[in-house]
Design an enzyme around this catalytic site. Structure first.
Site, PDB file in Angstrom:
ATOM      1  N   PRO A  80      14.815 -97.244 -69.019  1.00 31.94           N
ATOM      2  CA  PRO A  80      14.351 -95.882 -68.769  1.00 31.94           C
ATOM      3  C   PRO A  80      13.406 -95.812 -67.577  1.00 31.94           C
ATOM      4  O   PRO A  80      12.645 -96.754 -67.335  1.00 31.94           O
ATOM      5  CB  PRO A  80      13.609 -95.519 -70.068  1.00 31.94           C
ATOM      6  CG  PRO A  80      13.186 -96.831 -70.640  1.00 31.94           C
ATOM      7  CD  PRO A  80      14.286 -97.796 -70.289  1.00 31.94           C
ATOM      8  N   PRO A  81      13.448 -94.743 -66.813  1.00 34.26           N
ATOM      9  CA  PRO A  81      12.498 -94.581 -65.697  1.00 34.26           C
ATOM     10  C   PRO A  81      11.065 -94.626 -66.214  1.00 34.26           C
ATOM     11  O   PRO A  81      10.748 -94.019 -67.235  1.00 34.26           O
ATOM     12  CB  PRO A  81      12.838 -93.196 -65.142  1.00 34.26           C
ATOM     13  CG  PRO A  81      14.230 -92.922 -65.610  1.00 34.26           C
ATOM     14  CD  PRO A  81      14.365 -93.608 -66.930  1.00 34.26           C
ATOM     15  N   CYS A  82      10.218 -95.355 -65.509  1.00 30.13           N
ATOM     16  CA  CYS A  82       8.845 -95.531 -65.987  1.00 30.13           C
ATOM     17  C   CYS A  82       7.798 -95.195 -64.921  1.00 30.13           C
ATOM     18  O   CYS A  82       6.664 -95.668 -64.990  1.00 30.13           O
ATOM     19  CB  CYS A  82       8.626 -96.965 -66.450  1.00 30.13           C
ATOM     20  SG  CYS A  82       9.520 -97.362 -67.969  1.00 30.13           S
ATOM     21  N   GLN A  83       8.162 -94.409 -63.928  1.00 31.84           N
ATOM     22  CA  GLN A  83       7.213 -94.048 -62.884  1.00 31.84           C
ATOM     23  C   GLN A  83       6.149 -93.110 -63.438  1.00 31.84           C
ATOM     24  O   GLN A  83       6.448 -92.187 -64.194  1.00 31.84           O
ATOM     25  CB  GLN A  83       7.928 -93.371 -61.710  1.00 31.84           C
ATOM     26  CG  GLN A  83       8.761 -94.321 -60.867  1.00 31.84           C
ATOM     27  CD  GLN A  83      10.093 -94.668 -61.499  1.00 31.84           C
ATOM     28  OE1 GLN A  83      10.471 -94.090 -62.502  1.00 31.84           O
ATOM     29  NE2 GLN A  83      10.778 -95.636 -60.920  1.00 31.84           N
TER      30      GLN A  83
END
Length: 368
Positions: A80-83
């Protein structure tokens, strides 16, 4: 022997599932991604795998169990994107920035696989002084998993690309699984000497691309006959979906000024390597060196990563080769960002390299 059941979250174009398929013994029973074009690519290349276009946060527990046919899921994979994580002290708070990661944790907690694999950007390790990583590990420990994590360089697993990725593996069986050992290394490294005869040399850009059809500005085809392979890597990634063919070998056209700029850029060089009158303020444009693995393939490989022998950006197929996708793995979607959905470039640039995924799959197989 029964297959090891797997769920692929945030599956994108299917790099993770592809690598697990290549390892043998795994069966992805559900793949999920929110982007329609990526799911179209996934379905075309994995026609026997149920894949749905959905936001994971919209999938409720009963629906998830129905989608997996109440099967005992042994492995969950995904990145999953974690930015832009949001913390309160050392804890991940209920902030929209954390939503997709928390959904990943939620689904792992529902399915309770024996093992999960969480893949992400290396910058996650240093986010907020390491507190984000600490909070992530805490979330997985809270739901009953022993954690191992580290940075893996894709080139060390047969991918012709020096792409570092953060990998975290969790196990429910009170054992730390660790990370897979490298299979490849650079010819001049100390470890290569130490493990001489065991480690293979890194695959270079030249070895990866040398037999692809030679095309110039605006040339190429979406489907073409494959060329004779020249080395073991090219033989390995020919594919078995449509043997003898390759897809997505189509180049975009550049202006004369850009072609002149790219023509003067030496292999391994960047904008700073050019004469003053050809430089721009954009410094993140690089020309590949045929004697080494590629630098990290981003989603901007048509403009930022220059072919080693031609004065142009890469095609989807060239980038896919450097990501270790088979030649007959076909990507769908536009080549430009005018499209509503992810472009071919986004799908390739965001993917987990299949040969890295294969190494991880082979490693965890020993614990299942």
């Amino acid at each position: 022997m029964s297959k090891i059941t797997t769920v692929d979250l945030f599956c994108g174009a299917g790099g993770f599932t592809e690598g697990f398929k290549k390892a043998g013994g795994f069966e992805t029973v559900l793949a999920v991604d929110f982007d329609k074009q990526a799911i179209d690519t996934f379905k075309h290349n994995h026609p026997n795998t149920p894949a749905i276009c959905s936001d994971v946060s919209d999938i409720e527990e009963n629906q998830l169990l129905a989608l997996t046919d109440n099967t005992n899921i042994q492995v969950v994979i995904g990145g999953p994107p974690c930015q832009g994580f949001s913390l309160a002290g050392r804890r991940l708070v209920d902030d929209p920035k954390n939503l997709l990661f928390k959904e990943y944790v939620r689904i792992v907690d529902i399915l309770k696989p024996d093992i999960f694999v969480f893949e992400n950007v290396v910058g996650l390790v240093s986010m907020q002084g390491g507190l984000v990583l600490e909070a992530i590990c805490s979330e997985f420990s809270r739901i009953g998993y022993e954690i191992s994590h580290g940075i893996l360089n894709s080139a060390d697993y047969g991918v012709p690309q020096a792409r570092p990725r953060f990998i975290l593996i969790g196990s429910r069986h009170k054992q730390r699984i660790g990370l897979p050992l490298p299979t490849h290394d650079s010819l001049n490294s100390k470890s290569m000497e130490l493990f001489k005869g065991i480690l293979k040399p890194h695959i270079t850009v030249g070895e990866a691309l040398s037999n692809l059809p030679k095309i110039g500005q605006g040339e190429g085809e979406e489907e073409a006959k494959n060329q004779l392979f020249k080395n073991d890597f090219q033989e390995l990634i020919r594919g078995d979906r449509k043997p003898g063919y390759l897809f997505n070998q189509r180049a975009t056209r550049h202006s004369e000024k850009i072609v002149e700029r790219y023509s003067h850029m030496p292999q391994g060089g960047d904008i700073r390597s050019l004469p003053e009158h050809l430089r721009t303020k954009k410094n993140n444009v690089f020309r590949l060196n045929e004697t080494t693995p590629s630098r990290t393939i981003t989603c901007n490989f048509r403009t930022d990563i220059i072919h080693p022998w031609e004065p142009r950006g890469l095609t989807t197929r060239e980038a896919a080769r450097l990501q270790s996708f088979d030649d007959d793995y076909q990507f769908f979607g536009n080549l430009t960002r005018k499209a509503k959905y992810l472009t071919q470039d986004d799908q390739v640039g965001n993917a987990v390299p299949p040969l890295l995924a294969k190494a991880i799959a082979n490693h965890i197989k020993d614990y299942l």
